[in-house]
Design a protein around this motif. Structure first.
Motif, PDB file in Angstrom:
ATOM      1  N   ASP A 105     138.242  38.661  91.241  1.00  0.00           N
ATOM      2  CA  ASP A 105     136.961  38.052  91.596  1.00  0.00           C
ATOM      3  C   ASP A 105     137.163  36.604  91.995  1.00  0.00           C
ATOM      4  O   ASP A 105     138.269  36.059  91.911  1.00  0.00           O
ATOM      5  N   LEU A 133     137.352  43.290  76.657  1.00  0.00           N
ATOM      6  CA  LEU A 133     138.765  43.257  77.056  1.00  0.00           C
ATOM      7  C   LEU A 133     139.695  43.805  75.968  1.00  0.00           C
ATOM      8  O   LEU A 133     140.744  44.363  76.275  1.00  0.00           O
ATOM      9  N   THR A 138     129.587  40.975  73.508  1.00  0.00           N
ATOM     10  CA  THR A 138     130.179  41.125  72.174  1.00  0.00           C
ATOM     11  C   THR A 138     131.567  40.490  72.081  1.00  0.00           C
ATOM     12  O   THR A 138     132.037  40.185  71.002  1.00  0.00           O
ATOM     13  N   TYR A 146     130.849  37.214  85.689  1.00  0.00           N
ATOM     14  CA  TYR A 146     131.367  35.847  85.758  1.00  0.00           C
ATOM     15  C   TYR A 146     131.560  35.347  87.194  1.00  0.00           C
ATOM     16  O   TYR A 146     132.328  34.429  87.438  1.00  0.00           O
ATOM     17  N   ARG A 154     135.216  35.035  72.975  1.00  0.00           N
ATOM     18  CA  ARG A 154     134.416  34.803  74.188  1.00  0.00           C
ATOM     19  C   ARG A 154     134.652  33.374  74.648  1.00  0.00           C
ATOM     20  O   ARG A 154     134.721  32.457  73.839  1.00  0.00           O
ATOM     21  N   ASN A 201     132.840  42.561  83.973  1.00  0.00           N
ATOM     22  CA  ASN A 201     133.231  41.154  83.772  1.00  0.00           C
ATOM     23  C   ASN A 201     133.243  40.408  85.094  1.00  0.00           C
ATOM     24  O   ASN A 201     132.725  39.293  85.196  1.00  0.00           O
TER      25      ASN A 201
HETATM   26  P1  ATP Z   1     131.516  42.053  76.294  1.00  0.00           P
HETATM   27  O1  ATP Z   1     132.257  42.558  75.120  1.00  0.00           O
HETATM   28  O2  ATP Z   1     130.082  42.336  76.219  1.00  0.00           O
HETATM   29  O3  ATP Z   1     132.159  42.465  77.585  1.00  0.00           O
HETATM   30  P2  ATP Z   1     132.585  39.476  77.018  1.00  0.00           P
HETATM   31  O4  ATP Z   1     132.511  39.766  78.472  1.00  0.00           O
HETATM   32  O5  ATP Z   1     132.295  38.076  76.615  1.00  0.00           O
HETATM   33  O6  ATP Z   1     131.617  40.449  76.198  1.00  0.00           O
HETATM   34  P3  ATP Z   1     135.262  40.358  77.182  1.00  0.00           P
HETATM   35  O7  ATP Z   1     134.921  41.301  78.272  1.00  0.00           O
HETATM   36  O8  ATP Z   1     136.202  40.842  76.115  1.00  0.00           O
HETATM   37  O9  ATP Z   1     133.983  39.838  76.417  1.00  0.00           O
HETATM   38  O10 ATP Z   1     135.888  39.060  77.799  1.00  0.00           O
HETATM   39  C1  ATP Z   1     136.365  38.038  76.942  1.00  0.00           C
HETATM   40  C2  ATP Z   1     136.229  36.686  77.575  1.00  0.00           C
HETATM   41  O11 ATP Z   1     137.099  36.595  78.684  1.00  0.00           O
HETATM   42  C3  ATP Z   1     134.850  36.435  78.164  1.00  0.00           C
HETATM   43  O12 ATP Z   1     133.991  35.937  77.181  1.00  0.00           O
HETATM   44  C4  ATP Z   1     135.136  35.430  79.273  1.00  0.00           C
HETATM   45  O13 ATP Z   1     135.197  34.139  78.712  1.00  0.00           O
HETATM   46  C5  ATP Z   1     136.537  35.808  79.721  1.00  0.00           C
HETATM   47  N1  ATP Z   1     136.528  36.642  80.944  1.00  0.00           N
HETATM   48  C6  ATP Z   1     136.713  37.968  81.023  1.00  0.00           C
HETATM   49  N2  ATP Z   1     136.702  38.386  82.293  1.00  0.00           N
HETATM   50  C7  ATP Z   1     136.472  37.287  83.056  1.00  0.00           C
HETATM   51  C8  ATP Z   1     136.352  37.069  84.463  1.00  0.00           C
HETATM   52  N3  ATP Z   1     136.435  38.045  85.337  1.00  0.00           N
HETATM   53  N4  ATP Z   1     136.139  35.781  84.879  1.00  0.00           N
HETATM   54  C9  ATP Z   1     136.069  34.766  83.995  1.00  0.00           C
HETATM   55  N5  ATP Z   1     136.176  34.926  82.668  1.00  0.00           N
HETATM   56  C10 ATP Z   1     136.379  36.169  82.190  1.00  0.00           C
END
Ligand code: ATP
Ligand code: MG
Length: 410
Positions: free
Chosen positions: A345, A378, A374, A322, A364, A318
């Motif tokens: 970050d 988190l 997906t 991001y 998301r 993540n």
């Molecule tokens: P995936 O399941 O493929 O990881 P994802 O990254 O969109 O997809 P999550 O990892 O669950 O899903 O994160 C959920 C949401 O939280 C993200 O869509 C993003 O909007 C936000 N997010 C998570 N980590 C960060 C970060 N380090 N900086 C900014 N936004 C973040």
């Protein structure tokens, strides 16, 4: 989950009941006090009406203050110029005290006041004394209301006690009722969880057959397939892989919900594990991102190594995804009662309204939706942390990066 809702519901019911009951009790109490005051005042008034001509006569008698503890009422007669003339008291020495009292707060004519002296309570009424339609003086007529006052103090104590006891009883009762009401919800929730778990499980086999078939097709028909068909097969393999990853995540979460996860717990050399992961990520980080680590040596932790690894992958992935440029840091420290892992970050940050939602499944952020993903990362990270009795805390000042801290109790 339902346990928390039940607790919240019971607390809410108990609080509402408490407020409702207190509101009625306050009204009831003040109505009662008002009623008592009116009644006492009426008694004083009728006593005055009955004796007002005697009081006038007393003004001309030279007998001054008499003391008779057995009578209900007492009175003090004053001239127009506030000189004491005559009186009949039931509480010895009160007249001086009273004079001091109304020198500070004068009583206006035809009005009543409450007066406290030596743990006794009195109701006082000031009335004019007329002589041929002219005011010749005035009288302070009084009555003890100590008994009533004590009665009300006891009543209020009893009412407060009653309110507290019935609030606790209501809280317990609503906890019980909430459990009854939750039974069908729990049942359908369990069914739904089982459905997700079964469906993910059942889809795994056909999906892996589908993937292997595509691989065979790609290998065996390499010469006969047109470049377009090859691209198609390649894309289908990619999609099948994504779907497999999604199913794995869903299955993991479903098992977590049903508390059926199998943990292979062991002592993990956490410092070494983090260093290894950091080296891997260092290689795949774009040049614009500086990846810094601050890992305390020789920290060990009892847990499931593959899960902890996955947790770090999710957080670092993540952070990388991001952040366009700037530093990303990974730190590990041990305190007296906790191990703290932090990934910070300097990327797009998380808007405040998103903060409570990002751990939800499939959630998301607006910016993230433009990319592949997906929204389960988190949710999975939180489940892993919970399985290790820890907690995960996120903080972010909008547009100034995000920080995820995992705290494992020792
Ligand atoms: P995936 O399941 O493929 O990881 P994802 O990254 O969109 O997809 P999550 O990892 O669950 O899903 O994160 C959920 C949401 O939280 C993200 O869509 C993003 O909007 C936000 N997010 C998570 N980590 C960060 C970060 N380090 N900086 C900014 N936004 C973040
Ligand atoms: Mg993610």
């Amino acid at each position: 989950m339902f346990h928390k809702t039940r607790k919240k519901l019971s607390l809410l019911y108990a609080t509402l009941f408490f407020l409702f009951f207190s509101f009625f009790l306050i009204i009831f109490y003040f109505a009662l006090v008002n009623l008592m005051n009116t009644q006492q005042l009426d008694e004083l008034e009728s006593h005055y009406e009955k004796q007002k001509y005697d009081f006038y006569a007393y003004m001309h008698e030279q007998q001054r203050l008499s003391y008779d503890p057995d009578q209900n009422y007492f009175y003090y007669i004053y001239t127009k110029d506030h000189n004491f003339v005559h009186g009949d008291e039931t509480y010895k020495g009160m007249q001086q005290q009273l004079e001091q009292f109304y020198s500070h707060s004068p009583i206006s004519e035809n009005s009543s006041v409450h007066f406290e002296w030596q743990e006794h309570y009195f109701l006082l009424l000031k009335k004019p004394i007329y002589e041929k339609h002219n005011v010749a003086g005035y009288i302070i007529l009084g009555k003890s209301i100590t008994l009533q006052k004590h009665f009300f103090q006891k009543t209020i104590q009893l009412l407060i006690l009653l309110t507290c006891i019935s609030t606790i009883l209501i809280g317990l009762l609503s906890y019980y009722m909430a459990r009854k009401a939750m039974v069908p919800i729990q049942w359908s929730f369990d069914k739904q969880k089982k459905f997700v778990s079964d469906a993910s499980h059942e889809l795994r086999t056909p999906l892996s057959i589908f993937y292997s078939s595509l691989e065979i097709l790609e290998l065996e028909e390499a010469h006969t397939l047109s470049p377009f068909s090859k691209e198609l097969v390649h894309d289908m393999k990619d999609e099948a892989q994504l779907m497999e990853a999604l199913l794995e995540k869903l299955l993991f979460l479903a098992r977590h919900d049903q508390q059926q996860w199998a943990q292979h717990q062991e002592v993990i050399p956490l410092s070494d594990l983090l260093k290894k992961i950091a080296i891997k990520f260092q290689k795949i980080m774009p040049a614009e991102i500086q990846f810094v680590t601050e890992i305390e040596e020789n920290i060990e932790f009892f847990g499931d190594i593959t899960k902890i690894q996955e947790l770090l992958y999710i957080l670092l992935d993540n952070a990388k995804l991001y952040t366009k440029k700037g530093p990303i840091s990974l730190s590990l420290i041990k305190e007296s009662n906790a191990i703290k892992m932090t990934v910070t970050d300097n990327g797009i940050g998380i808007p405040e309204h998103d903060l409570p939602l990002i751990f939800d499944r499939f959630y998301r952020g607006d910016v993230a939706r433009q990319r592949n993903g997906t929204g389960l990362g988190l949710a999975l990270a939180k489940a892993i942390v919970e399985q290790h009795s820890g907690k995960i805390i996120v903080s972010s000042a909008d547009s100034k990066g995000a920080s995820f801290q995992v705290i494992f109790p020792i």
